[in-house]
Design a protein around this motif. Structure first.
Motif, PDB file in Angstrom:
ATOM      1  N   SER A  66       0.832  -1.203   0.000  1.00  0.00           N
ATOM      2  CA  SER A  66       0.000   0.000   0.000  1.00  0.00           C
ATOM      3  C   SER A  66       0.868   1.254   0.000  1.00  0.00           C
ATOM      4  O   SER A  66       0.583   2.223  -0.728  1.00  0.00           O
ATOM      5  N   ALA A  67       1.946   1.243   0.790  1.00  0.00           N
ATOM      6  CA  ALA A  67       2.862   2.388   0.818  1.00  0.00           C
ATOM      7  C   ALA A  67       3.533   2.570  -0.539  1.00  0.00           C
ATOM      8  O   ALA A  67       3.715   3.704  -1.005  1.00  0.00           O
ATOM      9  N   ALA A  68       3.891   1.454  -1.174  1.00  0.00           N
ATOM     10  CA  ALA A  68       4.529   1.529  -2.488  1.00  0.00           C
ATOM     11  C   ALA A  68       3.571   2.092  -3.533  1.00  0.00           C
ATOM     12  O   ALA A  68       3.949   2.953  -4.342  1.00  0.00           O
ATOM     13  N   LEU A  69       2.339   1.622  -3.525  1.00  0.00           N
ATOM     14  CA  LEU A  69       1.355   2.118  -4.491  1.00  0.00           C
ATOM     15  C   LEU A  69       1.072   3.598  -4.262  1.00  0.00           C
ATOM     16  O   LEU A  69       0.944   4.373  -5.206  1.00  0.00           O
ATOM     17  N   ILE A 102      11.114   3.515   0.437  1.00  0.00           N
ATOM     18  CA  ILE A 102      10.222   3.125  -0.660  1.00  0.00           C
ATOM     19  C   ILE A 102      10.085   4.289  -1.639  1.00  0.00           C
ATOM     20  O   ILE A 102      10.166   4.108  -2.857  1.00  0.00           O
ATOM     21  N   VAL A 103       9.912   5.490  -1.104  1.00  0.00           N
ATOM     22  CA  VAL A 103       9.794   6.682  -1.949  1.00  0.00           C
ATOM     23  C   VAL A 103      11.114   6.971  -2.658  1.00  0.00           C
ATOM     24  O   VAL A 103      11.147   7.192  -3.875  1.00  0.00           O
ATOM     25  N   ASP A 104      12.218   6.963  -1.916  1.00  0.00           N
ATOM     26  CA  ASP A 104      13.528   7.281  -2.504  1.00  0.00           C
ATOM     27  C   ASP A 104      13.890   6.326  -3.638  1.00  0.00           C
ATOM     28  O   ASP A 104      14.459   6.743  -4.652  1.00  0.00           O
ATOM     29  N   ASN A 105      13.565   5.041  -3.472  1.00  0.00           N
ATOM     30  CA  ASN A 105      13.960   4.042  -4.459  1.00  0.00           C
ATOM     31  C   ASN A 105      13.232   4.199  -5.789  1.00  0.00           C
ATOM     32  O   ASN A 105      13.634   3.596  -6.790  1.00  0.00           O
ATOM     33  N   LEU A 106      12.172   4.994  -5.791  1.00  0.00           N
ATOM     34  CA  LEU A 106      11.440   5.237  -7.034  1.00  0.00           C
ATOM     35  C   LEU A 106      11.863   6.549  -7.695  1.00  0.00           C
ATOM     36  O   LEU A 106      11.590   6.767  -8.881  1.00  0.00           O
TER      37      LEU A 106
END
Length: 272
Positions: free
Chosen positions: A34-37, A235-239
């Motif tokens: 959910s955090a990733a989406l 998760i945010v940084d990796n995108l």
């Protein structure tokens, strides 16, 4: 946030950055996905053996994101090589989906020598329009060539352990020769690459994290990556990988980090 994509050999577009859930407990998977989406990921990679397909499915259902905007991958486990269609159906039920975007043979398990049977099952699913693309995972060149020699569908993807300490040049060359996209699992070597002085120096110069530098190294070579984290900020940084570029000197410096840095099983020896 813009996510680059690659075009598979059957014309299907696949996001170049996805979210992996290997070793994420099922109870924690829904929150992580959910955090990733929410962060903007639209590609999720799981597997039957991870035991967390249900959690992935719950996060997808709760997200409200249209199914056509998502790219969902799961994998066929070694014990199911002769029952691929039934295993696919079971994965779909756990995920709560009516189709997959990509289905992979998880390991060749050469000691069992049933991966050609598995591939035939995946071809049946693909021919029936039940999955948008099929591929393999952890296949060495000899395994890939045996599949190609069947004369049917060429795998769209080969997902292998690949990071600066294990660059798998022979596999990448075999993939390229057959038009197969190389996808890197453990693209950060489970974090081992994040403290490399070469990487940290580049990261400091660019004002980026070491993880972003390594993931960008992958992207600039045309690979798909599936970093895993359960930490929302990571998760945010990796995108966030499209606002900068590595120079040719940066790429060469990271290339020189290669060593015997394997963190997972060797595909020639692992039978599950």
């Amino acid at each position: 946030m813009t996510i680059p994509s690659v075009t598979l050999n059957n014309g299907v577009a696949m996001p170049q950055v996805g979210f992996g859930v290997f070793q994420v407990p099922n109870d924690d998977t829904e929150a992580a996905v959910s955090a990733a989406l929410e962060a903007g990921y639209r590609s999720i990679d799981t597997a039957a053996i991870y035991g967390n397909e249900e959690g992935v499915g719950r996060a997808i259902a709760a997200s409200g994101i249209a199914r056509d905007e998502l790219f969902v991958t799961t994998k066929l486990w070694n014990s199911d090589h002769r029952t691929a269609v039934a295993a696919y159906d079971a994965s779909l039920e756990r995920l709560g989906l009516d189709r997959l975007d990509l289905y992979l043979v998880h390991w060749p398990a050469p000691g069992n020598d049933r991966y050609l049977d598995a591939w035939t099952g995946l071809e049946e699913l693909y021919a029936g329009g039940r999955v948008r693309a099929i591929g393999v995972s952890n296949f060495l060149p000899e395994h890939l060539h045996r599949v190609a020699a069947l004369g049917g569908t060429v795998p769209a993807v080969n997902q292998v352990e690949l990071h600066p300490a294990l660059q798998q040049r022979d596999i990448v060359a075999a993939d390229d020769a057959l038009g197969v996209v190389t996808e890197a699992w453990s693209p950060l070597a489970q974090g081992a690459m994040l403290v490399e002085p070469t990487v940290t120096a580049i990261a400091e110069r660019l004002g980026r994290t070491p993880a972003q530098v390594i993931l960008r190294w992958h992207l600039q070579q045309g690979r798909v990556v599936i970093p895993k984290s359960v930490t929302p900020s990571r998760i945010v940084d990796n995108l966030d990988l499209v606002g900068f570029e590595l120079t040719s000197a940066d790429l060469a410096a990271i290339d020189r980090l290669e060593r015997d840095g394997r963190v997972g099983p060797h595909p020639a020896e692992f039978n599950g």
